[in-house]
Design an enzyme around this catalytic site. Structure first.
Site, PDB file in Angstrom:
ATOM      1  N   HIS A  20      34.901  64.749   3.203  1.00 27.05           N
ATOM      2  CA  HIS A  20      35.115  64.814   4.668  1.00 27.05           C
ATOM      3  C   HIS A  20      35.826  63.535   5.106  1.00 27.05           C
ATOM      4  CE1 HIS A  20      33.514  65.815   8.907  1.00 27.05           C
ATOM      5  NE2 HIS A  20      34.355  64.804   9.029  1.00 27.05           N
ATOM      6  N   HIS A  22      39.129  61.855   7.845  1.00 28.11           N
ATOM      7  CA  HIS A  22      40.201  62.002   8.840  1.00 28.11           C
ATOM      8  C   HIS A  22      41.349  61.091   8.424  1.00 28.11           C
ATOM      9  CE1 HIS A  22      37.583  64.156  11.680  1.00 28.11           C
ATOM     10  NE2 HIS A  22      36.644  63.443  11.098  1.00 28.11           N
ATOM     11  N   LYS A 106      36.977  74.564   9.603  1.00 28.90           N
ATOM     12  CA  LYS A 106      36.105  73.655  10.343  1.00 28.90           C
ATOM     13  C   LYS A 106      35.718  74.229  11.696  1.00 28.90           C
ATOM     14  CE  LYS A 106      34.028  69.812  11.338  1.00 28.90           C
ATOM     15  NZ  LYS A 106      34.104  68.417  10.956  1.00 28.90           N
ATOM     16  N   HIS A 143      30.636  70.841  12.373  1.00 24.97           N
ATOM     17  CA  HIS A 143      30.184  69.714  13.190  1.00 24.97           C
ATOM     18  C   HIS A 143      28.950  70.230  13.930  1.00 24.97           C
ATOM     19  CE1 HIS A 143      30.708  65.905  15.459  1.00 24.97           C
ATOM     20  NE2 HIS A 143      29.816  66.554  16.201  1.00 24.97           N
ATOM     21  N   HIS A 181      28.323  65.407   7.908  1.00 26.23           N
ATOM     22  CA  HIS A 181      27.805  64.113   8.402  1.00 26.23           C
ATOM     23  C   HIS A 181      26.424  64.228   9.040  1.00 26.23           C
ATOM     24  CE1 HIS A 181      29.617  65.809  11.998  1.00 26.23           C
ATOM     25  NE2 HIS A 181      30.838  65.496  11.657  1.00 26.23           N
ATOM     26  N   ASP A 254      33.534  60.714   6.487  1.00 26.39           N
ATOM     27  CA  ASP A 254      33.901  60.861   7.905  1.00 26.39           C
ATOM     28  C   ASP A 254      34.637  59.616   8.399  1.00 26.39           C
ATOM     29  OD1 ASP A 254      34.244  62.190  10.270  1.00 26.39           O
ATOM     30  OD2 ASP A 254      32.250  61.722  11.058  1.00 26.39           O
TER      31      ASP A 254
END
Ligand code: DOR
Ligand code: ZN
Length: 356
Positions: A20, A22, A106, A143, A181, A254
């Site tokens: 995971h 970004h 996602k 999420h 997360h 994350d």
């Protein structure tokens, strides 16, 4: 994995993956991809760009941009994801599957976090698309926080599990999910008790910090992320899960870059940048828990198994050599403060050249 003794000087493990991350887009890619690729062989790349990555075609173009940013001498395989909307058709799932490059979809509850405004208002409107994910065995990456503003921000994860995740798993008995997360004892307990099709990622910052870190001597915007840091009892439950050897729990940083000016503002962005030191931070957590011998499973094996990908055949070595994290990192888009800025780190990565 080789661990010499209780306080080893070197630690060699199967090359880890980040399940995971970004990476963002455009001119910042050489910065983010550079950090991630120096330690991880693969990464599940989040689709919350502006605009979001909602189609396989967009994901494949984004993948090409990431590949162009990989530093010479590194092998890095970006594993792409799609951003689920209420308009994602089941046919897009078929396209994702046949591409061989898209490994998850996602689910951002609308408004839950950074660039989540195009997310899902009511997940039941996605049932047909999720059925296509079950049929094609593409996992849903979640999420897991409710967005109801009347729910206390520290309760949003466990309320989500009760109100959204449990019913979803009942409606879709073959769906594989990753609760991303996780930040609470309740999430640890839920995933532990759930069937094998339910797994979770755990970040380094949720393992290292509790919510006091948001307020140490004043307001600390660089420790603000979503899900927000929780009490110490939750951090301990996360450490116990990560170091348990249970294959349902695996590494997902994350790591989420935001420029300093966007964090240090009247309405600071959520996200902690950890890619500059991720595996070293996890090693610190596992060593403090007396579980260095379990780092490899968590960082390098269980995620690959869940995503039905081969475990890496490369190795990575860490050594006990102290270094100080820079107090500021310059990116092509401006400066950012990384996790542990200006502070010492006990473990260092030995560069790939020396481990090959
Ligand atoms: O802290 C976070 N930052 N949590 C998220 O869910 C998104 C991420 C980001 O994209 O900045
Ligand atoms: Zn994220």
């Amino acid at each position: 994995m080789s661990v010499e003794n209780n306080a080893p000087e070197r630690l060699t493990l199967r090359k880890p993956d980040d399940w995971h991350v970004h990476l963002r887009d455009s001119s910042i890619l050489p910065f983010t991809v550079g950090h991630t690729a120096r330690q991880f062989g693969r990464a599940i790349v989040m689709p919350n760009l502006k605009p979001p990555v909602t189609t396989t075609a967009q994901a494949l173009e984004y993948r090409d941009r990431i590949l162009r940013a990989v530093p010479q001498g590194h092998h890095f395989d970006p594993l792409m994801t799609l951003y689920l909307t209420e308009r994602t058709p089941p046919s897009e799932i078929e396209r994702a599957k046949s591409s061989g490059k898209v490994h998850g979809v996602k689910w951002y509850p609308a408004g839950a976090t950074t660039n989540a405004e195009h997310g899902v208002q009511d997940i039941r409107r996605c049932d047909r698309t999720i059925e296509a994910m079950e049929a094609n065995d593409i996992p849903l990456l979640i999420h897991g926080e409710v967005t109801d503003p009347t729910v206390d921000v520290f309760d949003r994860e466990h309320v989500f599990i009760e109100q959204e995740l449990s019913p979803l798993l009942k409606r879709h008995p073959r769906l594989r999910v990753v609760l991303e997360h996780i930040s609470t004892r309740q999430a640890v307990e839920f995933v532990t008790q759930a069937p094998a099709r339910v797994a979770a990622t755990i970040t380094a910052h949720h393992l290292l910090l509790n919510r006091n870190a948001l307020f140490t001597g004043g307001l600390r915007p660089h420790h603000y992320c979503l899900p927000v840091l929780k009490r110490e009892e939750h951090r301990r439950a996360l450490v116990a899960a990560a170091t348990s050897g249970n294959p349902k729990f695996f590494l997902g940083t994350d790591s989420a870059p935001h420029l300093r000016r966007d964090k240090e503002s009247a309405c600071g962005c959520a996200g902690i940048y950890s890619a500059h030191a991720a595996i070293e931070l996890y090693a610190e957590v596992f060593e403090a828990a007396g579980a260095l011998d379990r780092l490899e499973g968590f960082a390098s094996s269980y995620g690959a198994d869940f995503y039905q990908l081969p475990r890496s055949s490369e190795l990575l070595t860490l050594e006990r050599r102290s270094w100080t994290v820079p107090s500021l990192l310059e990116t092509q888009q401006g400066a950012l403060l990384p996790l542990r800025a200006g502070e010492p780190m006990p473990w260092s990565l030995v560069t790939a050249d020396t481990t090959a």
